[in-house]
Enzyme design. Structure first.
Site, PDB file in Angstrom:
ATOM      1  N   ARG A  30       0.831  -1.203   0.000  1.00  0.00           N
ATOM      2  CA  ARG A  30       0.000   0.000   0.000  1.00  0.00           C
ATOM      3  C   ARG A  30       0.868   1.255   0.000  1.00  0.00           C
ATOM      4  NH1 ARG A  30      -4.960  -1.969   0.122  1.00  0.00           N
ATOM      5  NH2 ARG A  30      -5.243  -3.925   1.250  1.00  0.00           N
ATOM      6  N   ILE A  32       2.198   4.836   0.815  1.00  0.00           N
ATOM      7  CA  ILE A  32       2.272   5.529   2.108  1.00  0.00           C
ATOM      8  C   ILE A  32       1.379   6.771   2.127  1.00  0.00           C
ATOM      9  CG2 ILE A  32       4.213   7.103   1.608  1.00  0.00           C
ATOM     10  CD1 ILE A  32       5.461   6.106   4.266  1.00  0.00           C
ATOM     11  N   ASN A  88       4.315   6.397 -13.758  1.00  0.00           N
ATOM     12  CA  ASN A  88       4.976   7.681 -13.967  1.00  0.00           C
ATOM     13  C   ASN A  88       6.404   7.444 -14.423  1.00  0.00           C
ATOM     14  OD1 ASN A  88       2.726   9.198 -13.064  1.00  0.00           O
ATOM     15  ND2 ASN A  88       3.315   8.859 -10.933  1.00  0.00           N
ATOM     16  N   VAL A  97      10.178   8.017  -7.226  1.00  0.00           N
ATOM     17  CA  VAL A  97      11.025   6.907  -6.779  1.00  0.00           C
ATOM     18  C   VAL A  97      11.589   6.208  -8.019  1.00  0.00           C
ATOM     19  CG1 VAL A  97      11.096   4.734  -5.509  1.00  0.00           C
ATOM     20  CG2 VAL A  97       9.663   6.619  -4.675  1.00  0.00           C
ATOM     21  N   HIS A 101       7.271   1.265 -11.163  1.00  0.00           N
ATOM     22  CA  HIS A 101       6.154   0.741 -10.372  1.00  0.00           C
ATOM     23  C   HIS A 101       4.840   1.106 -11.024  1.00  0.00           C
ATOM     24  CE1 HIS A 101       7.437   4.684  -8.844  1.00  0.00           C
ATOM     25  NE2 HIS A 101       6.159   4.937  -8.579  1.00  0.00           N
TER      26      HIS A 101
HETATM   27  P1  DGP Z   1       5.958   8.101  -8.148  1.00  0.00           P
HETATM   28  O1  DGP Z   1       5.717   9.584  -8.053  1.00  0.00           O
HETATM   29  O2  DGP Z   1       5.210   7.482  -9.285  1.00  0.00           O
HETATM   30  O3  DGP Z   1       7.434   7.760  -8.123  1.00  0.00           O
HETATM   31  O4  DGP Z   1       5.284   7.487  -6.855  1.00  0.00           O
HETATM   32  C1  DGP Z   1       5.978   7.185  -5.701  1.00  0.00           C
HETATM   33  C2  DGP Z   1       4.968   6.742  -4.658  1.00  0.00           C
HETATM   34  O5  DGP Z   1       5.663   6.027  -3.668  1.00  0.00           O
HETATM   35  C3  DGP Z   1       4.229   7.885  -3.946  1.00  0.00           C
HETATM   36  O6  DGP Z   1       2.831   7.761  -4.210  1.00  0.00           O
HETATM   37  C4  DGP Z   1       4.509   7.670  -2.469  1.00  0.00           C
HETATM   38  C5  DGP Z   1       5.058   6.254  -2.422  1.00  0.00           C
HETATM   39  N1  DGP Z   1       6.095   6.032  -1.433  1.00  0.00           N
HETATM   40  C6  DGP Z   1       7.256   6.720  -1.318  1.00  0.00           C
HETATM   41  N2  DGP Z   1       7.995   6.244  -0.304  1.00  0.00           N
HETATM   42  C7  DGP Z   1       7.273   5.207   0.228  1.00  0.00           C
HETATM   43  C8  DGP Z   1       7.518   4.311   1.302  1.00  0.00           C
HETATM   44  O7  DGP Z   1       8.539   4.343   1.986  1.00  0.00           O
HETATM   45  N3  DGP Z   1       6.556   3.383   1.560  1.00  0.00           N
HETATM   46  C9  DGP Z   1       5.400   3.307   0.822  1.00  0.00           C
HETATM   47  N4  DGP Z   1       4.513   2.369   1.153  1.00  0.00           N
HETATM   48  N5  DGP Z   1       5.147   4.144  -0.207  1.00  0.00           N
HETATM   49  C10 DGP Z   1       6.078   5.080  -0.491  1.00  0.00           C
END
Ligand code: DGP
Length: 116
Positions: A30, A32, A88, A97, A101
């Site tokens: 899920r 965050i 993205n 990130v 994904h």
């Molecule tokens: P993007 O902008 O497409 O790279 O989306 C990155 C997503 O990753 C963003 O919606 C927040 C999520 N995210 C970032 N760090 C973490 C984390 O440590 N844990 C979780 N569960 N989600 C994270």
């Protein structure tokens, strides 16, 4: 080997996350910062930084990502009303990130694909 990312560390169990699916190729957990009642990230266990890094040898794992997303969507009860998958890429795509994904979003009407 590609560098570790926060998502590869989640896949390895080194950083906690609410994992909803995992197999030898793919991990899903899920987000965050959820943007919908269901917001799951589906990632390859092996780092592919972005869509721009995809090579022909990645084709099987890309299929696995989509198949896993469909299965998770079904498990989350999203199949009847539908859902959205987003990937993205890079700065214009809003990628934060550097680990490819899928965002699986659903549980409410998601509105237009782009708002600006
Ligand atoms: P993007 O902008 O497409 O790279 O989306 C990155 C997503 O990753 C963003 O919606 C927040 C999520 N995210 C970032 N760090 C973490 C984390 O440590 N844990 C979780 N569960 N989600 C994270």
């Amino acid at each position: 080997m590609a560098e570790e990312t926060i998502f590869s560390r989640i896949a390895a169990g080194e950083i906690p996350a609410e994992i909803v699916y995992q197999d030898e190729a793919v991990t899903a957990f899920r987000d965050i910062n959820p943007l919908a009642p269901t917001h799951v990230l589906v990632v390859p266990n092996r780092v592919i930084p972005a869509m721009t890094d995809v090579t022909p040898e990645d084709e099987p794992v890309l299929g696995r990502l989509l198949a896993a997303a469909a299965r998770i969507a079904e498990d989350e009860g999203l199949s009847e009303d539908g859902y959205r998958l987003i990937v993205n890429c890079g700065s214009h795509g809003g990628q934060e990130v550097p680990h490819l994904h899928l965002h699986l979003l659903g549980g409410r009407p998601l509105g237009p694909m782009l708002t600006e």
